[in-house]
Write a protein that holds these residues in place. Structure first.
Motif, PDB file in Angstrom:
ATOM      1  N   UNK A 145       0.716  -0.300  13.825  1.00 22.90           N
ATOM      2  CA  UNK A 145       1.590  -0.118  14.987  1.00 22.90           C
ATOM      3  C   UNK A 145       2.904   0.563  14.616  1.00 22.90           C
ATOM      4  N   UNK A 146       3.202   0.590  13.311  1.00 22.40           N
ATOM      5  CA  UNK A 146       4.459   1.193  12.854  1.00 22.40           C
ATOM      6  C   UNK A 146       4.242   2.492  12.082  1.00 22.40           C
ATOM      7  N   UNK A 147       3.080   2.639  11.484  1.00 21.60           N
ATOM      8  CA  UNK A 147       2.777   3.823  10.689  1.00 21.60           C
ATOM      9  C   UNK A 147       1.442   4.383  11.150  1.00 21.60           C
ATOM     10  N   UNK A 148       1.492   5.523  11.816  1.00 22.50           N
ATOM     11  CA  UNK A 148       0.273   6.089  12.405  1.00 22.50           C
ATOM     12  C   UNK A 148      -0.377   7.151  11.525  1.00 22.50           C
ATOM     13  N   UNK A 149       0.353   7.676  10.557  1.00 23.04           N
ATOM     14  CA  UNK A 149      -0.188   8.705   9.678  1.00 23.04           C
ATOM     15  C   UNK A 149       0.082   8.327   8.225  1.00 23.04           C
ATOM     16  N   UNK A 150      -0.683   7.396   7.672  1.00 16.80           N
ATOM     17  CA  UNK A 150      -0.421   6.910   6.307  1.00 16.80           C
ATOM     18  C   UNK A 150      -0.697   7.986   5.272  1.00 16.80           C
ATOM     19  N   UNK A 151      -0.057   7.906   4.127  1.00 15.96           N
ATOM     20  CA  UNK A 151      -0.313   8.882   3.058  1.00 15.96           C
ATOM     21  C   UNK A 151      -1.745   8.786   2.566  1.00 15.96           C
ATOM     22  N   UNK A 152      -2.275   9.925   2.127  1.00 20.19           N
ATOM     23  CA  UNK A 152      -3.674   9.989   1.682  1.00 20.19           C
ATOM     24  C   UNK A 152      -3.799  10.008   0.166  1.00 20.19           C
ATOM     25  N   UNK A 153      -2.674  10.002  -0.518  1.00 26.84           N
ATOM     26  CA  UNK A 153      -2.683   9.984  -1.974  1.00 26.84           C
ATOM     27  C   UNK A 153      -1.286   9.649  -2.470  1.00 26.84           C
ATOM     28  N   UNK A 154      -1.131   9.485  -3.775  1.00 29.92           N
ATOM     29  CA  UNK A 154       0.167   9.138  -4.346  1.00 29.92           C
ATOM     30  C   UNK A 154       1.199  10.255  -4.151  1.00 29.92           C
ATOM     31  N   UNK A 155       0.740  11.500  -4.183  1.00 32.16           N
ATOM     32  CA  UNK A 155       1.659  12.619  -4.009  1.00 32.16           C
ATOM     33  C   UNK A 155       2.288  12.594  -2.619  1.00 32.16           C
ATOM     34  N   UNK A 156       1.464  12.342  -1.597  1.00 31.00           N
ATOM     35  CA  UNK A 156       1.993  12.256  -0.237  1.00 31.00           C
ATOM     36  C   UNK A 156       2.924  11.053  -0.083  1.00 31.00           C
ATOM     37  N   UNK A 157       2.577   9.953  -0.717  1.00 31.58           N
ATOM     38  CA  UNK A 157       3.436   8.772  -0.643  1.00 31.58           C
ATOM     39  C   UNK A 157       4.792   9.070  -1.274  1.00 31.58           C
ATOM     40  N   UNK A 158       4.784   9.720  -2.433  1.00 31.28           N
ATOM     41  CA  UNK A 158       6.039  10.046  -3.125  1.00 31.28           C
ATOM     42  C   UNK A 158       6.891  11.023  -2.326  1.00 31.28           C
ATOM     43  N   UNK A 159       6.244  11.894  -1.559  1.00 27.82           N
ATOM     44  CA  UNK A 159       6.981  12.886  -0.769  1.00 27.82           C
ATOM     45  C   UNK A 159       7.524  12.308   0.537  1.00 27.82           C
ATOM     46  N   UNK A 160       7.082  11.124   0.896  1.00 28.75           N
ATOM     47  CA  UNK A 160       7.504  10.510   2.159  1.00 28.75           C
ATOM     48  C   UNK A 160       8.788   9.726   1.978  1.00 28.75           C
ATOM     49  N   UNK A 161       9.321   9.228   3.101  1.00 29.81           N
ATOM     50  CA  UNK A 161      10.492   8.346   3.038  1.00 29.81           C
ATOM     51  C   UNK A 161      10.096   6.888   3.258  1.00 29.81           C
ATOM     52  N   UNK A 162       8.815   6.582   3.079  1.00 28.27           N
ATOM     53  CA  UNK A 162       8.322   5.221   3.265  1.00 28.27           C
ATOM     54  C   UNK A 162       8.849   4.301   2.165  1.00 28.27           C
ATOM     55  N   UNK A 163       9.142   3.069   2.544  1.00 21.87           N
ATOM     56  CA  UNK A 163       9.596   2.076   1.593  1.00 21.87           C
ATOM     57  C   UNK A 163       8.441   1.145   1.245  1.00 21.87           C
ATOM     58  N   UNK A 164       8.222   0.964  -0.061  1.00 17.21           N
ATOM     59  CA  UNK A 164       7.110   0.143  -0.528  1.00 17.21           C
ATOM     60  C   UNK A 164       7.615  -1.011  -1.385  1.00 17.21           C
ATOM     61  N   UNK A 165       6.822  -2.057  -1.434  1.00 16.97           N
ATOM     62  CA  UNK A 165       7.084  -3.190  -2.324  1.00 16.97           C
ATOM     63  C   UNK A 165       5.925  -3.268  -3.305  1.00 16.97           C
ATOM     64  N   UNK A 166       6.261  -3.341  -4.590  1.00 16.50           N
ATOM     65  CA  UNK A 166       5.240  -3.457  -5.627  1.00 16.50           C
ATOM     66  C   UNK A 166       5.562  -4.673  -6.504  1.00 16.50           C
ATOM     67  N   UNK A 167       4.641  -4.976  -7.423  1.00 25.48           N
ATOM     68  CA  UNK A 167       4.812  -6.125  -8.297  1.00 25.48           C
ATOM     69  C   UNK A 167       5.055  -5.674  -9.739  1.00 25.48           C
ATOM     70  N   UNK A 168       5.707  -6.525 -10.492  1.00 27.65           N
ATOM     71  CA  UNK A 168       6.049  -6.233 -11.878  1.00 27.65           C
ATOM     72  C   UNK A 168       4.792  -6.306 -12.750  1.00 27.65           C
ATOM     73  N   UNK A 169       4.440  -5.238 -13.447  1.00 28.37           N
ATOM     74  CA  UNK A 169       3.224  -5.258 -14.274  1.00 28.37           C
ATOM     75  C   UNK A 169       3.303  -6.200 -15.461  1.00 28.37           C
ATOM     76  N   UNK A 170       4.510  -6.650 -15.796  1.00 22.58           N
ATOM     77  CA  UNK A 170       4.657  -7.559 -16.925  1.00 22.58           C
ATOM     78  C   UNK A 170       4.362  -9.000 -16.554  1.00 22.58           C
ATOM     79  N   UNK A 171       4.278  -9.291 -15.262  1.00 25.28           N
ATOM     80  CA  UNK A 171       4.023 -10.670 -14.829  1.00 25.28           C
ATOM     81  C   UNK A 171       2.929 -10.772 -13.776  1.00 25.28           C
ATOM     82  N   UNK A 172       2.484  -9.653 -13.245  1.00 25.18           N
ATOM     83  CA  UNK A 172       1.555  -9.662 -12.116  1.00 25.18           C
ATOM     84  C   UNK A 172       0.351  -8.780 -12.378  1.00 25.18           C
TER      85      UNK A 172
END
Length: 328
Positions: free
Chosen positions: A133-160
């Motif tokens: 309902x908030x994002x109608x055209x999601x990125x199709x790859x990491x390159x598109x995600x990096x080029x967008x202004x979308x805010x993401x939450x990720x986890x720490x690879x050292x603990x997760x």
């Protein structure tokens, strides 16, 4: 007086019987033992079969389990460790703290399975989850995600384990160009959390556009909440798999009971519990099937997964690459 002696005798007998009940200690991740996770149902079902006391101990996220076992060594109170994945199994085996399993048979894992020490119990694919309902055209790859202004939450690879899975996903898909992807994603990362639960909570509270999770996370919302507003963005590069495993510690004093638990976890009784509590695919399809929610869940067309030894050799510098780029 006679009644008092009889009562005391019954109490002593009950105490002795309780003391003789075998206890199996399973070290796992926090969400597995939560009230909505598979732990409570697994505990009830296995105790009915084994006549034992099954005790789960939650210890952070999957990557934290190996660190704890390494720290405790042969003195660990755990008999079973449940919740490592293939990014960690080579390092876990190298500790020589785990014993070979006795589970036989095949597993329904897309890229196959063969390991003398660790037994898989479920699997899935990492993905970025968003609100339709908030994002109608999601990125199709990491390159598109990096080029967008979308805010993401990720986890720490050292603990997760999901956090480590993301690092290995980028590494497997982009190789020597992985640092460029991280440089591009740096501005998109709202925050890095210690584990999955914290990250997903930020997303569901509306604080981020996307969160690193699994392709099956939207299935949870559909089945458990009748909410079809969530979806997983399917990427052209393919999706990195997570195969969750369990292993018996060599120092256990409940060897037979530990073997029984490993076998139980891949039986129909346990595999039928996992899909709608752990929200992952079982390694053996239950007799009753997975249900409409899972049947309707899109699967990636490309599966990525490094062999455990390769993952172990690459992950230290892959994590350091991730850390150094984000620290700039």
């Amino acid at each position: 007086m006679k009644t008092q002696f009889l009562t005391a005798g019954f109490l002593v007998a009950a105490s002795v019987a309780h003391a003789e009940t075998p206890v199996l200690n399973v070290l796992t991740y926090d969400s597995f033992v939560s009230e909505w996770g598979p732990g409570p149902a697994i505990e009830k079902a296995f105790e009915a079969e084994c006549g034992c006391d099954l005790v789960f101990t939650g210890s952070g996220d999957g990557a934290a389990l190996l660190a704890r076992v390494q720290m405790e060594g042969a003195g660990s109170q755990a008999d079973i460790v449940l919740g490592l994945d293939t990014n960690l199994t080579a390092a876990a085996a190298a500790t020589e703290l785990f014993a070979p399993h006795k589970v036989e048979g095949d597993f329904e894992i897309p890229m196959g399975w063969s390991d003398p020490i660790f037994v898989p119990y479920d699997f899935g694919w990492f993905a970025f989850v968003y609100d339709k309902t908030k994002l109608t055209n999601p990125p199709k790859n990491f390159t598109e995600l990096a080029a967008s202004d979308l805010k993401i939450v990720i986890q720490d690879p050292r603990s997760s384990t999901p956090g480590l899975g993301l690092v290995m996903w980028v590494q497997d898909a982009y190789g020597e160009n992985a640092s460029e992807i991280w440089m591009g994603l740096k501005d998109n990362i709202l925050t890095v959390t210690p584990g999955w639960s914290e990250a997903y909570g930020l997303f569901t509270n509306g604080e981020a556009d996307m969160v690193l999770s699994y392709t099956t996370s939207p299935t949870y919302h559909v089945v458990a909440e009748s909410d079809d507003t969530k979806a997983a963005a399917l990427f052209d590069e393919g999706h990195y798999m997570q195969v969750e495993v369990m292993g018996k510690l060599a120092a256990t004093d409940q060897d037979a009971l530990a073997d029984q638990f490993l076998a139980f976890m891949v039986s129909d009784a346990a595999q039928a519990i996992l899909p709608t509590t752990n929200w992952m695919y079982p390694v053996r399809t239950p007799a009753a099937g997975l249900g409409a929610g899972f049947d309707a869940t899109p699967k990636p067309s490309i599966s990525l997964l490094m062999k455990p030894e390769l993952a172990m050799n690459r992950q230290d510098w892959a994590v350091e690459e991730w850390r150094s780029v984000l620290a700039q």
